[in-house]
Design a protein around this motif. Sequence first.
Motif, PDB file in Angstrom:
ATOM      1  N   ARG A   1       5.275  86.100 -54.800  1.00 49.96           N
ATOM      2  CA  ARG A   1       5.481  86.799 -53.533  1.00 49.96           C
ATOM      3  C   ARG A   1       6.267  88.094 -53.741  1.00 49.96           C
ATOM      4  NH1 ARG A   1       8.526  83.300 -49.667  1.00 49.96           N
ATOM      5  NH2 ARG A   1      10.302  84.429 -50.424  1.00 49.96           N
ATOM      6  N   ARG A   2       7.304  88.031 -54.584  1.00 50.99           N
ATOM      7  CA  ARG A   2       8.073  89.242 -54.886  1.00 50.99           C
ATOM      8  C   ARG A   2       7.217  90.271 -55.621  1.00 50.99           C
ATOM      9  NH1 ARG A   2      12.315  85.537 -55.467  1.00 50.99           N
ATOM     10  NH2 ARG A   2      11.936  85.274 -57.690  1.00 50.99           N
ATOM     11  N   ALA A   3       6.395  89.817 -56.563  1.00 53.80           N
ATOM     12  CA  ALA A   3       5.532  90.737 -57.317  1.00 53.80           C
ATOM     13  C   ALA A   3       4.523  91.418 -56.390  1.00 53.80           C
ATOM     14  CB  ALA A   3       4.812  89.988 -58.432  1.00 53.80           C
ATOM     15  N   VAL A   4       3.947  90.656 -55.475  1.00 54.97           N
ATOM     16  CA  VAL A   4       3.005  91.240 -54.516  1.00 54.97           C
ATOM     17  C   VAL A   4       3.735  92.231 -53.621  1.00 54.97           C
ATOM     18  CG1 VAL A   4       1.539  90.744 -52.511  1.00 54.97           C
ATOM     19  CG2 VAL A   4       1.358  89.341 -54.574  1.00 54.97           C
ATOM     20  N   GLY A   5       4.927  91.886 -53.174  1.00 52.48           N
ATOM     21  CA  GLY A   5       5.720  92.805 -52.352  1.00 52.48           C
ATOM     22  C   GLY A   5       6.028  94.093 -53.087  1.00 52.48           C
ATOM     23  N   ASP A   6       6.381  93.985 -54.369  1.00 51.32           N
ATOM     24  CA  ASP A   6       6.646  95.175 -55.181  1.00 51.32           C
ATOM     25  C   ASP A   6       5.391  96.032 -55.321  1.00 51.32           C
ATOM     26  OD1 ASP A   6       9.241  94.294 -55.503  1.00 51.32           O
ATOM     27  OD2 ASP A   6       8.944  93.583 -57.572  1.00 51.32           O
ATOM     28  N   LEU A   7       4.243  95.378 -55.528  1.00 50.13           N
ATOM     29  CA  LEU A   7       2.979  96.106 -55.650  1.00 50.13           C
ATOM     30  C   LEU A   7       2.644  96.834 -54.353  1.00 50.13           C
ATOM     31  CD1 LEU A   7       0.325  96.772 -57.146  1.00 50.13           C
ATOM     32  CD2 LEU A   7      -0.596  94.649 -56.219  1.00 50.13           C
ATOM     33  N   VAL A   8       2.794  96.160 -53.235  1.00 50.41           N
ATOM     34  CA  VAL A   8       2.513  96.773 -51.931  1.00 50.41           C
ATOM     35  C   VAL A   8       3.427  97.972 -51.711  1.00 50.41           C
ATOM     36  CG1 VAL A   8       2.686  96.397 -49.430  1.00 50.41           C
ATOM     37  CG2 VAL A   8       1.532  94.716 -50.873  1.00 50.41           C
ATOM     38  N   ALA A   9       4.709  97.815 -52.015  1.00 48.96           N
ATOM     39  CA  ALA A   9       5.660  98.919 -51.847  1.00 48.96           C
ATOM     40  C   ALA A   9       5.308 100.097 -52.752  1.00 48.96           C
ATOM     41  CB  ALA A   9       7.082  98.433 -52.137  1.00 48.96           C
ATOM     42  N   HIS A  10       4.966  99.796 -53.995  1.00 50.17           N
ATOM     43  CA  HIS A  10       4.620 100.862 -54.946  1.00 50.17           C
ATOM     44  C   HIS A  10       3.362 101.605 -54.502  1.00 50.17           C
ATOM     45  CE1 HIS A  10       4.316 102.972 -58.732  1.00 50.17           C
ATOM     46  NE2 HIS A  10       3.042 102.582 -58.815  1.00 50.17           N
ATOM     47  N   LEU A  11       2.336 100.868 -54.099  1.00 46.57           N
ATOM     48  CA  LEU A  11       1.103 101.513 -53.652  1.00 46.57           C
ATOM     49  C   LEU A  11       1.339 102.327 -52.381  1.00 46.57           C
ATOM     50  CD1 LEU A  11      -1.518  98.690 -54.306  1.00 46.57           C
ATOM     51  CD2 LEU A  11      -1.238 100.808 -55.585  1.00 46.57           C
TER      52      LEU A  11
ATOM     53  N   ALA B   1      -1.938  91.197 -46.131  1.00 47.98           N
ATOM     54  CA  ALA B   1      -2.397  90.187 -45.171  1.00 47.98           C
ATOM     55  C   ALA B   1      -2.728  88.875 -45.875  1.00 47.98           C
ATOM     56  CB  ALA B   1      -3.617  90.711 -44.416  1.00 47.98           C
ATOM     57  N   THR B   2      -3.345  88.970 -47.044  1.00 50.62           N
ATOM     58  CA  THR B   2      -3.692  87.763 -47.803  1.00 50.62           C
ATOM     59  C   THR B   2      -2.434  87.022 -48.239  1.00 50.62           C
ATOM     60  OG1 THR B   2      -5.716  88.819 -48.576  1.00 50.62           O
ATOM     61  CG2 THR B   2      -4.965  86.906 -49.805  1.00 50.62           C
ATOM     62  N   MET B   3      -1.434  87.768 -48.697  1.00 49.08           N
ATOM     63  CA  MET B   3      -0.179  87.140 -49.125  1.00 49.08           C
ATOM     64  C   MET B   3       0.517  86.480 -47.945  1.00 49.08           C
ATOM     65  SD  MET B   3       1.343  86.603 -51.888  1.00 49.08           S
ATOM     66  CE  MET B   3       2.623  85.389 -51.927  1.00 49.08           C
ATOM     67  N   LEU B   4       0.479  87.121 -46.789  1.00 53.83           N
ATOM     68  CA  LEU B   4       1.090  86.543 -45.593  1.00 53.83           C
ATOM     69  C   LEU B   4       0.389  85.241 -45.211  1.00 53.83           C
ATOM     70  CD1 LEU B   4       3.173  86.873 -43.331  1.00 53.83           C
ATOM     71  CD2 LEU B   4       1.453  88.170 -42.072  1.00 53.83           C
ATOM     72  N   THR B   5      -0.936  85.238 -45.294  1.00 56.67           N
ATOM     73  CA  THR B   5      -1.712  84.029 -44.999  1.00 56.67           C
ATOM     74  C   THR B   5      -1.368  82.921 -45.979  1.00 56.67           C
ATOM     75  OG1 THR B   5      -3.519  85.356 -44.114  1.00 56.67           O
ATOM     76  CG2 THR B   5      -4.047  83.104 -44.758  1.00 56.67           C
TER      77      THR B   5
ATOM     78  N   LYS C   1      -4.734 102.480 -49.077  1.00 57.19           N
ATOM     79  CA  LYS C   1      -4.052 101.901 -47.919  1.00 57.19           C
ATOM     80  C   LYS C   1      -4.780 100.652 -47.425  1.00 57.19           C
ATOM     81  CE  LYS C   1      -2.099 106.214 -46.283  1.00 57.19           C
ATOM     82  NZ  LYS C   1      -2.208 107.300 -45.307  1.00 57.19           N
ATOM     83  N   ALA C   2      -6.107 100.705 -47.424  1.00 57.15           N
ATOM     84  CA  ALA C   2      -6.888  99.542 -46.995  1.00 57.15           C
ATOM     85  C   ALA C   2      -6.683  98.373 -47.957  1.00 57.15           C
ATOM     86  CB  ALA C   2      -8.368  99.900 -46.907  1.00 57.15           C
ATOM     87  N   ALA C   3      -6.645  98.669 -49.255  1.00 57.87           N
ATOM     88  CA  ALA C   3      -6.419  97.614 -50.248  1.00 57.87           C
ATOM     89  C   ALA C   3      -5.025  97.016 -50.088  1.00 57.87           C
ATOM     90  CB  ALA C   3      -6.595  98.173 -51.657  1.00 57.87           C
ATOM     91  N   VAL C   4      -4.041  97.867 -49.832  1.00 57.77           N
ATOM     92  CA  VAL C   4      -2.660  97.396 -49.645  1.00 57.77           C
ATOM     93  C   VAL C   4      -2.579  96.490 -48.423  1.00 57.77           C
ATOM     94  CG1 VAL C   4      -0.334  98.139 -49.002  1.00 57.77           C
ATOM     95  CG2 VAL C   4      -1.550  99.313 -50.830  1.00 57.77           C
ATOM     96  N   ARG C   5      -3.209  96.897 -47.334  1.00 59.10           N
ATOM     97  CA  ARG C   5      -3.195  96.071 -46.123  1.00 59.10           C
ATOM     98  C   ARG C   5      -3.857  94.719 -46.373  1.00 59.10           C
ATOM     99  NH1 ARG C   5      -5.462 100.544 -43.296  1.00 59.10           N
ATOM    100  NH2 ARG C   5      -3.801 102.001 -42.957  1.00 59.10           N
ATOM    101  N   LYS C   6      -4.959  94.730 -47.125  1.00 52.78           N
ATOM    102  CA  LYS C   6      -5.678  93.479 -47.407  1.00 52.78           C
ATOM    103  C   LYS C   6      -4.824  92.556 -48.281  1.00 52.78           C
ATOM    104  CE  LYS C   6     -10.083  91.736 -49.005  1.00 52.78           C
ATOM    105  NZ  LYS C   6     -11.428  92.064 -49.460  1.00 52.78           N
TER     106      LYS C   6
END
Length: 62
Positions: A44-54, A18-22, A10-15
């Motif tokens: 951006r889509r790939a990062v979003g998919d990764l965040v959702a999956h995690l 946040a990095t992608m948003l920045t 969860k901490a990695a996902v948040r990081k």
Amino acid sequence: MFGSKGDDVKAAVRKIDATMLTLASTVRQLGIPKGMGDPLNKMRRAVGDLVAHLSMTTRRDD
């Protein structure tokens, strides 16, 4: 003493999120270089998919 595996994920996902948003806001402020719009959107889509999956994986494991 130490966090669980789920907490670490969860901490990695948040990081990552946040990095992608920045990155997205910085690119928006500076302007997107010609020809970079598609690759940035794909990333951006790939990062979003990764965040959702995690996020789903950690919820399932809890």
